[in-house]
Design a protein around this motif. Structure first.
Motif, PDB file in Angstrom:
ATOM      1  N   PRO A 129       0.815  -1.339  -0.087  1.00 38.18           N
ATOM      2  CA  PRO A 129      -0.015   0.173  -0.151  1.00 38.18           C
ATOM      3  C   PRO A 129       0.986   1.330  -0.091  1.00 38.18           C
ATOM      4  O   PRO A 129       0.430   2.327  -0.829  1.00 38.18           O
ATOM      5  CB  PRO A 129      -0.842  -0.328   1.402  1.00 38.18           C
ATOM      6  CG  PRO A 129      -0.947  -1.566   1.416  1.00 38.18           C
ATOM      7  CD  PRO A 129       0.522  -2.213   1.102  1.00 38.18           C
ATOM      8  N   ASP A 130       1.852   1.378   0.729  1.00 33.63           N
ATOM      9  CA  ASP A 130       2.936   2.494   0.586  1.00 33.63           C
ATOM     10  C   ASP A 130       3.645   2.709  -0.617  1.00 33.63           C
ATOM     11  O   ASP A 130       3.573   3.826  -1.079  1.00 33.63           O
ATOM     12  CB  ASP A 130       3.958   2.461   1.809  1.00 33.63           C
ATOM     13  CG  ASP A 130       3.710   2.590   3.179  1.00 33.63           C
ATOM     14  OD1 ASP A 130       2.223   2.998   3.384  1.00 33.63           O
ATOM     15  OD2 ASP A 130       4.210   2.442   4.009  1.00 33.63           O
ATOM     16  N   LEU A 131       3.810   1.672  -1.225  1.00 30.90           N
ATOM     17  CA  LEU A 131       4.525   1.539  -2.556  1.00 30.90           C
ATOM     18  C   LEU A 131       3.287   2.088  -3.641  1.00 30.90           C
ATOM     19  O   LEU A 131       3.612   2.930  -4.553  1.00 30.90           O
ATOM     20  CB  LEU A 131       5.050   0.345  -2.920  1.00 30.90           C
ATOM     21  CG  LEU A 131       6.450  -0.029  -2.487  1.00 30.90           C
ATOM     22  CD1 LEU A 131       6.729  -1.470  -2.833  1.00 30.90           C
ATOM     23  CD2 LEU A 131       7.408   0.778  -2.904  1.00 30.90           C
ATOM     24  N   ASP A 164      10.190   3.088 -11.600  1.00 30.99           N
ATOM     25  CA  ASP A 164      11.767   3.704 -11.692  1.00 30.99           C
ATOM     26  C   ASP A 164      11.807   5.105 -11.201  1.00 30.99           C
ATOM     27  O   ASP A 164      12.625   5.365 -10.566  1.00 30.99           O
ATOM     28  CB  ASP A 164      12.116   3.702 -13.326  1.00 30.99           C
ATOM     29  CG  ASP A 164      12.458   2.201 -13.593  1.00 30.99           C
ATOM     30  OD1 ASP A 164      12.619   1.398 -12.977  1.00 30.99           O
ATOM     31  OD2 ASP A 164      12.238   1.745 -14.849  1.00 30.99           O
ATOM     32  N   ALA A 165      10.611   6.003 -11.313  1.00 29.23           N
ATOM     33  CA  ALA A 165      10.718   6.936 -10.908  1.00 29.23           C
ATOM     34  C   ALA A 165      10.707   7.105  -9.204  1.00 29.23           C
ATOM     35  O   ALA A 165      11.458   8.107  -8.786  1.00 29.23           O
ATOM     36  CB  ALA A 165       9.600   7.809 -11.338  1.00 29.23           C
ATOM     37  N   GLY A 191      13.988   8.396  -4.400  1.00 29.70           N
ATOM     38  CA  GLY A 191      14.252   8.024  -3.052  1.00 29.70           C
ATOM     39  C   GLY A 191      13.138   7.566  -2.287  1.00 29.70           C
ATOM     40  O   GLY A 191      13.290   6.760  -1.076  1.00 29.70           O
ATOM     41  N   GLU A 192      12.122   7.783  -2.894  1.00 28.40           N
ATOM     42  CA  GLU A 192      10.528   7.234  -1.967  1.00 28.40           C
ATOM     43  C   GLU A 192      10.893   5.774  -1.909  1.00 28.40           C
ATOM     44  O   GLU A 192      10.420   5.186  -0.700  1.00 28.40           O
ATOM     45  CB  GLU A 192       9.644   7.777  -2.622  1.00 28.40           C
ATOM     46  CG  GLU A 192       9.015   9.055  -2.611  1.00 28.40           C
ATOM     47  CD  GLU A 192       7.765   9.399  -3.077  1.00 28.40           C
ATOM     48  OE1 GLU A 192       6.864   9.391  -2.251  1.00 28.40           O
ATOM     49  OE2 GLU A 192       7.602   9.808  -4.314  1.00 28.40           O
ATOM     50  N   TYR A 193      11.068   5.088  -2.937  1.00 26.41           N
ATOM     51  CA  TYR A 193      11.326   3.716  -2.751  1.00 26.41           C
ATOM     52  C   TYR A 193      12.181   3.196  -1.837  1.00 26.41           C
ATOM     53  O   TYR A 193      11.627   2.163  -0.942  1.00 26.41           O
ATOM     54  CB  TYR A 193      11.781   2.956  -3.970  1.00 26.41           C
ATOM     55  CG  TYR A 193      12.039   1.486  -4.363  1.00 26.41           C
ATOM     56  CD1 TYR A 193      11.141   0.817  -4.535  1.00 26.41           C
ATOM     57  CD2 TYR A 193      13.295   0.995  -4.003  1.00 26.41           C
ATOM     58  CE1 TYR A 193      11.201  -0.652  -4.676  1.00 26.41           C
ATOM     59  CE2 TYR A 193      13.412  -0.134  -4.457  1.00 26.41           C
ATOM     60  CZ  TYR A 193      12.601  -1.005  -4.518  1.00 26.41           C
ATOM     61  OH  TYR A 193      12.798  -2.503  -4.797  1.00 26.41           O
ATOM     62  N   GLY A 202      15.904  -6.288  -0.008  1.00 30.30           N
ATOM     63  CA  GLY A 202      15.099  -6.850  -1.345  1.00 30.30           C
ATOM     64  C   GLY A 202      15.161  -5.678  -2.379  1.00 30.30           C
ATOM     65  O   GLY A 202      14.472  -6.162  -3.153  1.00 30.30           O
ATOM     66  N   ALA A 203      15.757  -4.701  -2.224  1.00 29.63           N
ATOM     67  CA  ALA A 203      15.492  -3.658  -3.192  1.00 29.63           C
ATOM     68  C   ALA A 203      15.964  -3.915  -4.555  1.00 29.63           C
ATOM     69  O   ALA A 203      17.021  -4.676  -4.893  1.00 29.63           O
ATOM     70  CB  ALA A 203      16.116  -2.367  -2.708  1.00 29.63           C
ATOM     71  N   VAL A 204      15.382  -3.382  -5.563  1.00 29.94           N
ATOM     72  CA  VAL A 204      16.056  -3.681  -6.800  1.00 29.94           C
ATOM     73  C   VAL A 204      16.446  -2.258  -7.241  1.00 29.94           C
ATOM     74  O   VAL A 204      16.087  -1.084  -7.014  1.00 29.94           O
ATOM     75  CB  VAL A 204      14.973  -4.124  -7.836  1.00 29.94           C
ATOM     76  CG1 VAL A 204      14.479  -5.556  -7.443  1.00 29.94           C
ATOM     77  CG2 VAL A 204      13.936  -3.156  -7.758  1.00 29.94           C
TER      78      VAL A 204
END
Length: 319
Positions: free
Chosen positions: A93-95, A288-289, A294-296, A308-310
């Motif tokens: 939900p946050d993403l 990608d944005a 930096g939000e991701y 687990g970040a890409v």
């Protein structure tokens, strides 16, 4: 949250996240199901096409509606679940809220059992499925992992995270389980349609005569946990973030423990109909944005999933 509607299912590749880092991050991580009721994610409700940089990438129909209908098993903490106030919260939900800012739409989460999400996508109940779903070839091609037969149209995945699968037992009562081979002769509880169920079925075929692996599938991971807690199962298998969250929170951390290492690292993906290529590409651009701005990273750190970040989103990166 298999091709036959697997969370998290099939050929056996699941999800990765460094146990130590996620534990240290205190990740609040997961599981469950429900009927097809709408659960609006309030955090994404402020999206507006007037100042959304990627709004023009969406199909006009979705732009006009101002929302994307999301099929999700909202009982898989910390990826998606309801808090004490009944609000839909979690990593997904946050993403989704961050993606909504880029695209100028609201992501409206609708609750459903994990193994029916892809069916709901095919029947146009949802625009996308976002539910800690492993991207793999069986789902991409619409193939049942058990029979190898075509069961429906496949889907495209917009990948956004990597995770692995873990096993957990009652705390202090591991039954000697440290690897998947140790499950032979034991009873394992899993969520139906997930990668964990697929892995269990594969392991069962390897077990020697007289040491059968008994697999008990449930509609959601919470039911599997209840079975383990009561002594009706020897272990549960789930995605590592979910397992870590269960170990950390159940009984104040006194109920369960993770045994052995994670296996089958694989990407989580947002499932989109193969005919909706414009929506698929818009989602990829939005991911990608938020990686770039930096939000991701902030969201992953909030939920202890940063390992687990890409570095960028890919289409159908699962194998």
């Amino acid at each position: 949250m298999t091709a036959s509607s697997t969370r998290r299912t099939t050929a056996a590749r699941s999800r990765l996240a460094a146990a130590g880092a996620i534990a240290v991050a205190g990740a609040l991580l997961l599981t469950g199901c429900g009927d097809q009721t709408k659960e609006k994610n309030n955090d994404s409700g402020s999206a507006s096409t007037s100042n959304a940089p990627l709004a023009d990438k969406l199909p006009q129909e979705i732009r006009s509606k101002g929302k994307i209908r999301v099929g999700s098993d909202i009982a898989y903490a910390p990826v998606e679940y309801k808090d004490s106030a009944g609000k839909v919260v979690g990593l997904d939900p946050d993403l989704a809220a961050a993606l909504g800012k880029q695209l100028g739409v609201t992501f409206e989460f609708q609750n459903g059992t994990f193994d029916a999400l892809l069916t709901g996508l095919r029947s146009d109940r949802y625009d996308i499925a976002m539910s800690a779903m492993t991207d793999n070839k069986n789902r991409q091609e619409g193939v049942d992992p058990d029979t190898g037969k075509k069961v429906g149209e496949g889907v495209d995945f917009v990948d956004y995270l990597t995770a692995g699968v873990s096993i957990y037992t009652r705390k202090g009562d591991t039954k000697g389980i440290t690897t998947w081979d140790d499950l032979c002769g034991k009873k394992l509880a899993v969520q139906r349609g997930t990668t964990s169920e697929d892995l269990a079925k594969q392991q069962a075929k390897k077990c020697p005569s007289g040491k059968k692996l008994a697999i008990e599938p449930f509609d959601d991971n919470q039911q599997a946990q209840t079975r383990l807690r009561s002594g009706g199962a020897d272990a549960v298998s789930a995605d590592f973030p979910v397992a870590a969250y269960a170990v950390k929170t159940s009984g104040g951390g006194k109920d369960f423990q993770i045994v052995g290492d994670q296996v089958e690292a694989a990407p989580y993906g947002i499932a989109v109909s193969k005919t909706e290529t414009q929506l698929r590409d818009a989602l990829q651009a939005a991911i990608d944005a938020i990686i770039k701005n930096g939000e991701y990273q902030k969201i992953l750190e909030k939920w202890g999933a940063q390992d687990g970040a890409v570095k960028q989103s890919v289409i159908n990166g699962g194998k």
